[in-house]
Design an enzyme around this catalytic site. Sequence first.
Site, short mmCIF file in Angstrom:
data_model
loop_
_atom_site.label_atom_id
_atom_site.label_comp_id
_atom_site.label_asym_id
_atom_site.label_seq_id
_atom_site.Cartn_x
_atom_site.Cartn_y
_atom_site.Cartn_z
N HIS A 88 24.07 1.07 -28.90
CA HIS A 88 24.01 2.53 -28.80
C HIS A 88 24.24 3.22 -30.12
CE1 HIS A 88 24.37 4.64 -24.72
NE2 HIS A 88 23.48 3.68 -24.65
N ASP A 139 7.79 14.84 -10.37
CA ASP A 139 8.94 15.73 -10.22
C ASP A 139 10.23 14.90 -10.24
OD1 ASP A 139 10.96 17.34 -9.23
OD2 ASP A 139 9.73 18.26 -7.67
N LYS A 196 23.07 6.00 -13.00
CA LYS A 196 22.59 6.89 -14.07
C LYS A 196 21.74 6.08 -15.04
CE LYS A 196 22.80 9.13 -18.16
NZ LYS A 196 22.28 8.62 -19.42
N GLU A 229 17.12 10.26 -24.91
CA GLU A 229 18.34 9.48 -25.18
C GLU A 229 18.02 8.23 -25.99
OE1 GLU A 229 20.91 8.81 -21.78
OE2 GLU A 229 21.74 7.02 -22.72
C1 MEV Z 1 23.89 5.32 -20.62
O1 MEV Z 1 22.92 6.32 -20.63
C2 MEV Z 1 23.72 4.42 -19.43
C3 MEV Z 1 24.80 3.36 -19.22
O2 MEV Z 1 26.08 3.98 -19.22
C4 MEV Z 1 24.50 2.70 -17.90
C5 MEV Z 1 25.58 1.75 -17.40
O3 MEV Z 1 26.75 1.92 -17.76
O4 MEV Z 1 25.20 0.87 -16.61
C6 MEV Z 1 24.80 2.37 -20.36
#
Ligand code: MEV
Length: 450
Positions: free
Chosen positions: A395, A298, A282, A86
């Site tokens: 991003h 793992d 995430k 990513e």
């Molecule tokens: C993207 O991979 C992860 C984010 O969405 C985490 C977050 O929103 O805290 C940027």
Amino acid sequence: MNHTPVEGFSKMSKEGKIEWLVNEYLDGSDKAIQILKQYWNEDPALQQLHDEFSENTLSNFYMPFGFAPNFLIDGELHCIPMAIEESSVVAAASKAAKFWISRGGFKTEVLSKVKLGHVHFMFRGDKEKLERFFIETVLAKLFKDTEAITKNMQARGGGILNLKLVDKTAEIEDYFQIHAEFDTVDSMGANFINSCLEQFAQTLKREIYDSENFTSEEKDSLQIVMCILSNYTPDCIVRAEVSCPVEDLAEGDVTSEEFVEKFSRAVRIAEVEPYRATTHNKGIMNGIDAVVIATGNDFRAVEACAHTYASRNGKYSSLTHVEVKDGVFRFWLDLPISLGTVGGLTSLHPLVKLALQVLGNPNAEKLMGFVAVAGLAQNFAALRSLVTTGIQQGHMKMHLLNILNQLEATEEEKNYFVNYFKDKTVSHHAVISEFLKLRGVKSVEELKKN
Ligand code: MEV
């Protein structure tokens, strides 16, 4: 298209498997064969090593392997290896590392290191008798019968820590467990734990069958359902944290007080709101998984454990927390995680060995700390962007290259567009339309034809 089942696929040669796959699913395409083979390692011995990690391997699947430097962790500088596809994750980690290097860096602490496993079994009969028999007769034999398995682990400072019988009959009729606690030192310990558990089951069965304490109905009711480690290790836990005076956190036009207030609010939202907690966590896993994969561990086990822990109070919640006290901002992550620095891929995969070497060949406790730091750094970077500039700015800049690669842009074109979008908003639509303009075509279809 209808496909026919294949017999004996695993026994075919690698060439045979490729031929079958390509004929059955890829229209017999020579290009497909070439793509599969183009990722083979030119050293046959190295390729064989990779082939043997898993079954039916036909090629290698590349992941970007990056490094995030300038991590000050417990007073030492580290460069963190990260395997992740990513965009922005490694950049965000590096940015967070740079931010904290002048504010005391990251601190880590392993709070406890207990791994777990269970023999799940059924027994219908006198519970108290079973309990007494377990303590007075079975327990010592469980330790004794596993001596051959635990000998080496004990020599390394680990072994079986504790065993107890757990009555689960309130949840499922006749259901009991042997709940086993282990210290597996620097190995993740899955094979060790599972071998011990399978021996426990045999010992339990033998002792109950041979005992005159139990009726034949009770003996017949005994059924071992399964013996397996638990990937939920709430007592194998590491804390990573950062802290600094609030006034050190000013952010562009945003005052330090404003920043801390918004940042703390963002964490609080993730603590109470599962929709946000899932995305928040995430982002934390972006950092954690990348280091876990790079170091040959793992990541599925790590993910499963983290999310169970995040739900331990009955509602899915944030893994990180923030506190502001006496003018000091403190941000931390408590991460239950079971890792190994010996065994498994750690001594086999050349890139894993290299990653561990870059980290100074850490023991499992140190690696737990590095992984937790990567998770915390990632969360700090994400929240910092979210509550100030928004996430898309960073991003989309990184995503620009992905879009250009999809369009098969030349190096010259890539440089041109990186420069062009420096002061403009990157969107998928904008990149494609500018790209078509530059190439002098009207549509992506036309582009593909050329
Ligand atoms: C993207 O991979 C992860 C984010 O969405 C985490 C977050 O929103 O805290 C940027």
